[in-house]
Design a protein around this motif. Structure first.
Motif, PDB file in Angstrom:
ATOM      1  N   VAL A  40       0.881  -1.229   0.008  1.00  0.00           N
ATOM      2  CA  VAL A  40       0.034   0.034   0.105  1.00  0.00           C
ATOM      3  C   VAL A  40       0.972   1.125  -0.073  1.00  0.00           C
ATOM      4  N   VAL A  41       0.808   1.927  -1.105  1.00  0.00           N
ATOM      5  CA  VAL A  41       1.508   3.387  -1.278  1.00  0.00           C
ATOM      6  C   VAL A  41       0.547   4.467  -1.361  1.00  0.00           C
ATOM      7  N   TYR A  42       1.209   5.657  -0.888  1.00  0.00           N
ATOM      8  CA  TYR A  42       0.303   6.747  -1.080  1.00  0.00           C
ATOM      9  C   TYR A  42       0.746   7.809  -2.380  1.00  0.00           C
ATOM     10  N   LYS A  43       0.044   8.615  -2.649  1.00  0.00           N
ATOM     11  CA  LYS A  43       0.397   9.665  -3.334  1.00  0.00           C
ATOM     12  C   LYS A  43       0.435  10.920  -2.425  1.00  0.00           C
ATOM     13  N   GLU A  44       1.438  10.946  -1.603  1.00  0.00           N
ATOM     14  CA  GLU A  44       1.771  12.016  -0.626  1.00  0.00           C
ATOM     15  C   GLU A  44       1.759  13.461  -1.290  1.00  0.00           C
ATOM     16  N   GLU A  45       2.561  13.430  -2.687  1.00  0.00           N
ATOM     17  CA  GLU A  45       2.462  14.578  -3.183  1.00  0.00           C
ATOM     18  C   GLU A  45       1.224  15.346  -3.339  1.00  0.00           C
ATOM     19  N   GLU A  46       0.258  14.461  -3.741  1.00  0.00           N
ATOM     20  CA  GLU A  46      -1.090  15.220  -3.891  1.00  0.00           C
ATOM     21  C   GLU A  46      -1.665  15.860  -2.729  1.00  0.00           C
ATOM     22  N   GLY A  47      -1.695  14.994  -1.606  1.00  0.00           N
ATOM     23  CA  GLY A  47      -2.254  15.627  -0.218  1.00  0.00           C
ATOM     24  C   GLY A  47      -1.557  16.962  -0.036  1.00  0.00           C
ATOM     25  N   SER A  48      -0.049  16.693  -0.081  1.00  0.00           N
ATOM     26  CA  SER A  48       0.702  17.795   0.468  1.00  0.00           C
ATOM     27  C   SER A  48       0.795  19.026  -0.629  1.00  0.00           C
ATOM     28  N   TYR A  49       0.102  18.918  -1.883  1.00  0.00           N
ATOM     29  CA  TYR A  49      -0.291  19.836  -2.719  1.00  0.00           C
ATOM     30  C   TYR A  49      -1.144  20.538  -2.313  1.00  0.00           C
ATOM     31  N   CYS A 108       8.039  18.323  -1.850  1.00  0.00           N
ATOM     32  CA  CYS A 108       8.140  18.603  -3.333  1.00  0.00           C
ATOM     33  C   CYS A 108       6.641  18.989  -3.687  1.00  0.00           C
ATOM     34  N   GLY A 109       5.660  18.108  -3.079  1.00  0.00           N
ATOM     35  CA  GLY A 109       4.094  18.422  -3.340  1.00  0.00           C
ATOM     36  C   GLY A 109       3.645  19.640  -2.675  1.00  0.00           C
ATOM     37  N   TYR A 110       4.423  19.825  -1.597  1.00  0.00           N
ATOM     38  CA  TYR A 110       3.774  21.016  -0.675  1.00  0.00           C
ATOM     39  C   TYR A 110       4.406  22.537  -1.358  1.00  0.00           C
ATOM     40  N   GLU A 111       5.679  22.353  -2.036  1.00  0.00           N
ATOM     41  CA  GLU A 111       6.023  23.506  -2.620  1.00  0.00           C
ATOM     42  C   GLU A 111       5.334  23.678  -3.901  1.00  0.00           C
ATOM     43  N   GLN A 112       4.991  22.681  -4.537  1.00  0.00           N
ATOM     44  CA  GLN A 112       4.184  23.045  -5.784  1.00  0.00           C
ATOM     45  C   GLN A 112       2.932  23.634  -5.672  1.00  0.00           C
ATOM     46  N   ALA A 145     -10.453  18.803  -7.030  1.00  0.00           N
ATOM     47  CA  ALA A 145     -11.301  18.332  -8.275  1.00  0.00           C
ATOM     48  C   ALA A 145     -10.239  18.504  -9.299  1.00  0.00           C
ATOM     49  N   ASP A 146      -9.276  19.478  -9.580  1.00  0.00           N
ATOM     50  CA  ASP A 146      -8.511  19.444 -10.526  1.00  0.00           C
ATOM     51  C   ASP A 146      -7.671  18.355 -10.627  1.00  0.00           C
ATOM     52  N   ILE A 147      -7.103  17.753  -9.431  1.00  0.00           N
ATOM     53  CA  ILE A 147      -6.101  16.525  -9.344  1.00  0.00           C
ATOM     54  C   ILE A 147      -6.945  15.472  -9.663  1.00  0.00           C
ATOM     55  N   ILE A 148      -8.296  15.269  -9.283  1.00  0.00           N
ATOM     56  CA  ILE A 148      -9.146  13.848  -9.634  1.00  0.00           C
ATOM     57  C   ILE A 148      -9.261  14.253 -11.254  1.00  0.00           C
ATOM     58  N   ALA A 149      -9.658  15.236 -11.826  1.00  0.00           N
ATOM     59  CA  ALA A 149      -9.920  15.444 -13.198  1.00  0.00           C
ATOM     60  C   ALA A 149      -8.660  15.131 -14.000  1.00  0.00           C
ATOM     61  N   GLY A 150      -7.389  15.260 -13.379  1.00  0.00           N
ATOM     62  CA  GLY A 150      -6.089  15.215 -14.087  1.00  0.00           C
ATOM     63  C   GLY A 150      -5.833  16.372 -14.791  1.00  0.00           C
ATOM     64  N   THR A 151      -6.265  17.761 -14.362  1.00  0.00           N
ATOM     65  CA  THR A 151      -5.877  18.744 -15.191  1.00  0.00           C
ATOM     66  C   THR A 151      -4.663  19.471 -14.452  1.00  0.00           C
ATOM     67  N   VAL A 152      -4.705  18.758 -13.166  1.00  0.00           N
ATOM     68  CA  VAL A 152      -3.344  19.163 -12.354  1.00  0.00           C
ATOM     69  C   VAL A 152      -2.885  18.034 -12.091  1.00  0.00           C
ATOM     70  N   LYS A 153      -1.436  17.924 -12.699  1.00  0.00           N
ATOM     71  CA  LYS A 153      -0.718  16.645 -12.286  1.00  0.00           C
ATOM     72  C   LYS A 153       0.484  16.965 -11.501  1.00  0.00           C
ATOM     73  N   VAL A 154       0.458  16.601 -10.131  1.00  0.00           N
ATOM     74  CA  VAL A 154       1.542  17.052  -9.182  1.00  0.00           C
ATOM     75  C   VAL A 154       2.544  15.993  -9.353  1.00  0.00           C
ATOM     76  N   HIS A 155       3.685  16.820  -9.520  1.00  0.00           N
ATOM     77  CA  HIS A 155       5.121  16.103  -9.828  1.00  0.00           C
ATOM     78  C   HIS A 155       5.413  15.058  -8.581  1.00  0.00           C
ATOM     79  N   ASP A 156       5.851  13.856  -8.874  1.00  0.00           N
ATOM     80  CA  ASP A 156       6.189  13.049  -7.943  1.00  0.00           C
ATOM     81  C   ASP A 156       7.764  13.125  -7.667  1.00  0.00           C
ATOM     82  N   TYR A 157       8.130  13.324  -6.686  1.00  0.00           N
ATOM     83  CA  TYR A 157       9.727  13.573  -6.506  1.00  0.00           C
ATOM     84  C   TYR A 157      10.449  12.153  -6.615  1.00  0.00           C
ATOM     85  N   THR A 158       9.747  11.244  -6.306  1.00  0.00           N
ATOM     86  CA  THR A 158      10.251   9.772  -6.364  1.00  0.00           C
ATOM     87  C   THR A 158      10.509   9.391  -8.009  1.00  0.00           C
ATOM     88  N   SER A 159       9.831  10.358  -8.621  1.00  0.00           N
ATOM     89  CA  SER A 159       9.919   9.366  -9.995  1.00  0.00           C
ATOM     90  C   SER A 159      11.146   9.928 -10.700  1.00  0.00           C
TER      91      SER A 159
END
Length: 330
Positions: A122-131, A162-166, A310-324
């Motif tokens: 189980v992994v999380y998209k912490e960058e999205e919550g931090s955004y 990184c998510g927080y900063e974005q 809403a934008d993250i869910i719709a995909g119109t905002v894509k939060v960069h994942d530092y670990t990528s």
């Protein structure tokens, strides 16, 4: 006839016992303590919810070092506990080894991926919550300077930053973001004094909102922000209640759901291995707003965070994942 009925009852009783034995939950926390009011405590709350709802008890263990974690995981499996949940990336190699040794036991690891048929990762998209909390920090800051205090300096915690900063930059492009990590070993999760010192240093530089992603170390960050009449942001569990009116929000990471679902799915014979990635869309991460912090959230801030979600869910905002790529866009 009488003998046949007795035999049937005996078989039924044995079957019931066998089924009950299949669910014997265990939980191994990350280092930092069960009651860290953050990551580990979220896992504990998930286990407690399962126990309350089902009446099925669980066993847990608080490791104080890396070797203890592997010993506990193997010990639980050898004693017939099933499923065994390990919360922390630190137990990755331990789960890889022990899951291979006990192929009939179900294992769950949180915050890492282990590719075994009897393991759920189980992994999380912490960058999205931090955004989302970054959006609120950027709008709440009056100085144009915000801070971040991480625990152990690893890519996972850089992902939070990184998510927080974005998020902060999405509402205030020229905002200044200070960041510090507490350490490079597991002790970094349980050093509130050091967390407070790092937060004070950032506050002295002008930060008026400081986000802590540091386990129990973050408690020192929240306390220091409150003492200096600045805002803080909690993590993993909802920490708004710790300093009402000072904690701007908390980036809630639903570790409780990972534990609860693992136990419940095993009980209902619905356990599946593989990877579960939980983000904003799956309600795995989010920004907590409740009676403790609603006075700090203006209608404009609420609207902005709702739109970002809403934008993250719709995909119109894509939060960069530092670990990528081990980098954060500026």
């Amino acid at each position: 006839m009488k003998k046949s009925l007795l035999t049937l009852f005996a078989v039924a009783a044995m079957s019931t016992t066998a089924l009950a034995a299949d669910v014997k939950p265990a939980l191994v926390y990350g280092t930092g303590g069960k009651f860290d009011k953050s990551f580990n405590e979220a896992a504990y709350n998930g286990a407690e919810k399962f126990k309350t709802e089902t009446g099925i008890a669980y066993r847990d263990f608080e490791p104080t070092g890396d070797t203890q974690g592997e010993q506990a995981i193997r010990n639980f499996a050898s004693r017939g506990f099933n499923p065994v949940v390990a919360v922390s990336f630190a137990w990755t190699s331990a789960i890889e080894k022990v899951a291979a040794e006990f192929p009939d036991t179900k294992f769950i690891i949180v915050d890492s991926v282990v590719d075994k048929p009897n393991v759920r990762s189980v992994v999380y998209k912490e960058e999205e919550g931090s955004y989302l909390v970054g959006v609120l920090a950027g709008m709440a800051s009056k100085t144009g300077k915000v801070g971040f205090v991480g625990g152990m300096d690893i890519p996972l915690i850089r992902k939070f930053e990184c998510g927080y900063e974005q998020g902060a930059r999405s509402v205030k492009a020229d905002i200044e973001v200070f960041q510090n990590m507490t350490g490079t070993t597991g002790a970094a999760w349980n050093d509130p004094v050091r967390g407070g010192e790092l937060a004070k240093n950032q506050i002295d530089q002008g930060a008026d909102v400081v986000y802590a992603a540091a386990g129990a170390t973050g408690l020192g960050v929240l306390q220091t922000a409150a003492d200096n009449k600045k805002l803080s942001i909690g993590v993993d569990s909802n920490q708004n209640h710790l300093h009402p009116g000072s904690v701007l929000t908390s980036m809630v990471k639903r570790v409780d759901l990972a534990v609860y679902n693992a136990y419940n799915d095993t009980k209902n014979d619905k356990f599946t291995g593989g990877v579960q990635a939980l983000g904003v869309k799956e309600d795995g991460v989010g920004a907590a707003i409740d009676d403790n912090n609603k006075s700090l959230i203006t209608p404009e801030m609420q609207a902005a965070v709702d739109k970002a979600k809403a934008d993250i869910i719709a995909g119109t905002v894509k939060v960069h994942d530092y670990t990528s790529d081990n980098a954060c866009p500026k």
